[in-house]
Design a protein around this motif. Structure first.
Motif, PDB file in Angstrom:
ATOM      1  N   ALA A  64       0.846  -1.201   0.000  1.00 26.10           N
ATOM      2  CA  ALA A  64       0.000   0.000   0.000  1.00 26.10           C
ATOM      3  C   ALA A  64       0.881   1.251   0.000  1.00 26.10           C
ATOM      4  O   ALA A  64       0.587   2.235  -0.705  1.00 26.10           O
ATOM      5  CB  ALA A  64      -0.911  -0.006   1.223  1.00 26.10           C
ATOM      6  N   LEU A  65       1.960   1.214   0.758  1.00 25.91           N
ATOM      7  CA  LEU A  65       2.853   2.374   0.805  1.00 25.91           C
ATOM      8  C   LEU A  65       3.573   2.556  -0.534  1.00 25.91           C
ATOM      9  O   LEU A  65       3.679   3.665  -1.053  1.00 25.91           O
ATOM     10  CB  LEU A  65       3.871   2.199   1.943  1.00 25.91           C
ATOM     11  N   ALA A  66       4.050   1.454  -1.088  1.00 21.21           N
ATOM     12  CA  ALA A  66       4.811   1.539  -2.342  1.00 21.21           C
ATOM     13  C   ALA A  66       3.950   2.066  -3.481  1.00 21.21           C
ATOM     14  O   ALA A  66       4.441   2.785  -4.357  1.00 21.21           O
ATOM     15  CB  ALA A  66       5.377   0.167  -2.690  1.00 21.21           C
ATOM     16  N   SER A  67       2.664   1.734  -3.484  1.00 21.75           N
ATOM     17  CA  SER A  67       1.825   2.145  -4.615  1.00 21.75           C
ATOM     18  C   SER A  67       1.135   3.489  -4.382  1.00 21.75           C
ATOM     19  O   SER A  67       0.434   3.981  -5.263  1.00 21.75           O
ATOM     20  CB  SER A  67       0.781   1.059  -4.914  1.00 21.75           C
ATOM     21  N   ALA A  68       1.327   4.070  -3.211  1.00 19.60           N
ATOM     22  CA  ALA A  68       0.702   5.377  -2.930  1.00 19.60           C
ATOM     23  C   ALA A  68       1.429   6.478  -3.681  1.00 19.60           C
ATOM     24  O   ALA A  68       2.580   6.320  -4.085  1.00 19.60           O
ATOM     25  CB  ALA A  68       0.765   5.645  -1.433  1.00 19.60           C
ATOM     26  N   SER A  69       0.730   7.596  -3.863  1.00 17.46           N
ATOM     27  CA  SER A  69       1.414   8.752  -4.449  1.00 17.46           C
ATOM     28  C   SER A  69       2.251   9.430  -3.360  1.00 17.46           C
ATOM     29  O   SER A  69       1.937   9.318  -2.163  1.00 17.46           O
ATOM     30  CB  SER A  69       0.391   9.750  -5.006  1.00 17.46           C
ATOM     31  N   LEU A  70       3.299  10.122  -3.790  1.00 21.61           N
ATOM     32  CA  LEU A  70       4.139  10.827  -2.804  1.00 21.61           C
ATOM     33  C   LEU A  70       3.309  11.873  -2.056  1.00 21.61           C
ATOM     34  O   LEU A  70       3.493  12.082  -0.864  1.00 21.61           O
ATOM     35  CB  LEU A  70       5.334  11.484  -3.523  1.00 21.61           C
ATOM     36  N   ASP A  71       2.362  12.502  -2.757  1.00 24.68           N
ATOM     37  CA  ASP A  71       1.499  13.488  -2.099  1.00 24.68           C
ATOM     38  C   ASP A  71       0.738  12.876  -0.930  1.00 24.68           C
ATOM     39  O   ASP A  71       0.594  13.483   0.124  1.00 24.68           O
ATOM     40  CB  ASP A  71       0.485  14.063  -3.098  1.00 24.68           C
ATOM     41  N   ASP A  72       0.228  11.657  -1.142  1.00 24.60           N
ATOM     42  CA  ASP A  72      -0.518  10.973  -0.090  1.00 24.60           C
ATOM     43  C   ASP A  72       0.372  10.718   1.128  1.00 24.60           C
ATOM     44  O   ASP A  72      -0.047  10.890   2.271  1.00 24.60           O
ATOM     45  CB  ASP A  72      -1.015   9.622  -0.629  1.00 24.60           C
ATOM     46  N   VAL A  73       1.595  10.290   0.856  1.00 27.61           N
ATOM     47  CA  VAL A  73       2.524   9.987   1.950  1.00 27.61           C
ATOM     48  C   VAL A  73       2.890  11.276   2.693  1.00 27.61           C
ATOM     49  O   VAL A  73       2.854  11.338   3.926  1.00 27.61           O
ATOM     50  CB  VAL A  73       3.798   9.287   1.417  1.00 27.61           C
ATOM     51  N   LEU A  74       3.201  12.308   1.931  1.00 29.65           N
ATOM     52  CA  LEU A  74       3.577  13.577   2.563  1.00 29.65           C
ATOM     53  C   LEU A  74       2.407  14.177   3.332  1.00 29.65           C
ATOM     54  O   LEU A  74       2.583  14.831   4.357  1.00 29.65           O
ATOM     55  CB  LEU A  74       4.093  14.560   1.509  1.00 29.65           C
ATOM     56  N   HIS A  75       1.199  13.947   2.826  1.00 34.13           N
ATOM     57  CA  HIS A  75       0.010  14.453   3.517  1.00 34.13           C
ATOM     58  C   HIS A  75      -0.043  13.887   4.940  1.00 34.13           C
ATOM     59  O   HIS A  75      -0.292  14.608   5.909  1.00 34.13           O
ATOM     60  CB  HIS A  75      -1.237  14.052   2.726  1.00 34.13           C
ATOM     61  N   LEU A  76       0.211  12.575   5.057  1.00 37.49           N
ATOM     62  CA  LEU A  76       0.148  11.961   6.390  1.00 37.49           C
ATOM     63  C   LEU A  76       1.379  12.279   7.235  1.00 37.49           C
ATOM     64  O   LEU A  76       1.387  12.055   8.435  1.00 37.49           O
ATOM     65  CB  LEU A  76      -0.019  10.442   6.264  1.00 37.49           C
ATOM     66  N   TRP A  77       2.409  12.788   6.592  1.00 39.70           N
ATOM     67  CA  TRP A  77       3.632  13.165   7.322  1.00 39.70           C
ATOM     68  C   TRP A  77       3.582  14.651   7.721  1.00 39.70           C
ATOM     69  O   TRP A  77       4.416  15.129   8.479  1.00 39.70           O
ATOM     70  CB  TRP A  77       4.855  12.909   6.439  1.00 39.70           C
TER      71      TRP A  77
END
Ligand code: SF4
Length: 350
Positions: A64-77
């Motif tokens: 799930a993490l690998a296929s997420a967009s960077l925006d999605d990851v940064l949003h949660l960070w």
């Protein structure tokens, strides 16, 4: 001299007093341990606990993490800081899916080849997730060992790694790893360590010398500098803001932010460069300076709020867009979030 009972005493203390209800301790899967260790690299446990649960709910596994967009990851960070960690986590997840079928390797050296995983983080992962004997030396362990052995000065890091290796037991290595981190976080704290309740006080050389707070010795501090930057928070007739994606390298890398310019950039110059006609400006408002501290310097954020009646047909700056922050999952820094929040409040409601 090494106290042969150091690990034993520490584990006995942890069994009775250690924290065992942290979210990443509930299911010590390699993925959960890895994410927690990366979050804990620069951030305190209480803060990480909040972010960790949200992150796991959104990205429950490495795929799930690998296929997420960077925006999605940064949003949660957003708000956790040190955003390079999120970039690296995202890149490393893709590498693990690509090269290791989505299974985090159980080899410390192989882990260290992944982005954002250093020696101590790799050791913490293999020790906690796979029960392999590996020595950690995070900030908490470093403080405990530096005081135990009164190790300071330039060669300290090498000596501390050797001590960390010597103290790490063959059994219960996952618990020992937690125990030494817990001791540093709750007893052997930076200021006023609680030596009276410390399970390894008897062997502590700094305690005996009465100078525990001297260790670990900080590297010579460079003079803190102060930077001033202007941030233009421009809102259009629909409530959308002009945002720019910051370069991947540098502070707030890859996050969205109101445009940042030199501190002497005038409103007129900014508007002209952005292709916004002064005729369309309804209100300009200078807000108080916000000071934000980074590791080596302070940043004075000088916000200027501009409301316009009509946005231009085109966006001139590369990587800029008109976005309604309330309806998008964006990665933004704590400072940008604060600046954008003001656009939802009384500022423009006159
Ligand atoms: S005795 Fe004090 S200084 Fe030494 S390890 Fe324990 S808490 Fe830290």
């Amino acid at each position: 001299m090494i106290d042969p009972f150091f690990a034993h005493r520490l584990l006995a203390w942890w069994d009775e007093h250690g924290r065992k209800d942290l979210p990443w301790q509930q299911e010590r899967s390699p993925y959960r341990v890895w994410v927690a260790e990366v979050m804990l690299q620069q951030t305190q446990v209480a803060v990480v606990a909040r972010y960790f649960e949200r992150f796991m709910a959104r990205f429950p596994n490495i795929h799930a993490l690998a296929s997420a967009s960077l925006d999605d990851v940064l949003h949660l960070w957003s708000g956790l800081g040190y955003y390079g960690r999120a970039h690296n986590l995202h890149r490393a997840a893709a590498a693990v899916v690509r090269n290791y079928d989505g299974v985090l390797p159980n080899d410390q050296r192989v882990l260290m080849e992944l982005p954002g995983i250093g020696r101590s983080t790799a050791a913490a992962i293999v020790a906690q997730a796979y029960g392999e004997r590996a020595a950690i030396l995070d900030a908490n362990a470093k403080r405990v060992l530096a005081r135990q052995h009164r190790v300071g000065g330039a060669p300290a890091v090498k000596a501390l790694w050797e001590l960390a290796e010597s103290h790490t037991p063959a059994d219960r290595v996952a618990d020992y790893t937690q125990a030494i981190m817990d001791l540093g976080a709750t007893v052997c704290v930076r200021r006023a360590p609680r030596c009276a309740v410390c399970p390894v006080a008897a062997s502590c050389q700094a305690r005996a010398a009465g100078d525990a707070e001297r260790f670990p010795e900080a590297a010579a501090r460079r003079q803190r500098r102060l930077e001033r930057r202007r941030f233009f928070v421009v809102t259009d007739q629909t409530g959308a803001c002009l945002l720019e994606r910051r370069p991947a390298q540098g502070i707030w890398g890859g996050l969205w932010s109101p445009p940042e310019r030199d501190d002497d950039c005038s409103v007129e110059a900014f508007l002209a460069a952005a292709g916004i006609s002064e005729r369309d400006v309804r209100e300009v408002h200078n807000a108080p300076t916000l000071r934000h501290g980074f590791t080596h310097y302070d940043l004075d954020v000088l916000p200027i709020y501009v409301q316009i009646a009509k946005r231009p047909a085109e966006v001139r700056e590369t990587g800029a867009a008109w976005i309604d922050p309330a309806s998008h999952r964006l990665g933004v820094s704590a400072v940008a979030a604060k600046l954008l929040k003001a656009t939802q409040t009384e500022l423009f409601k006159a």
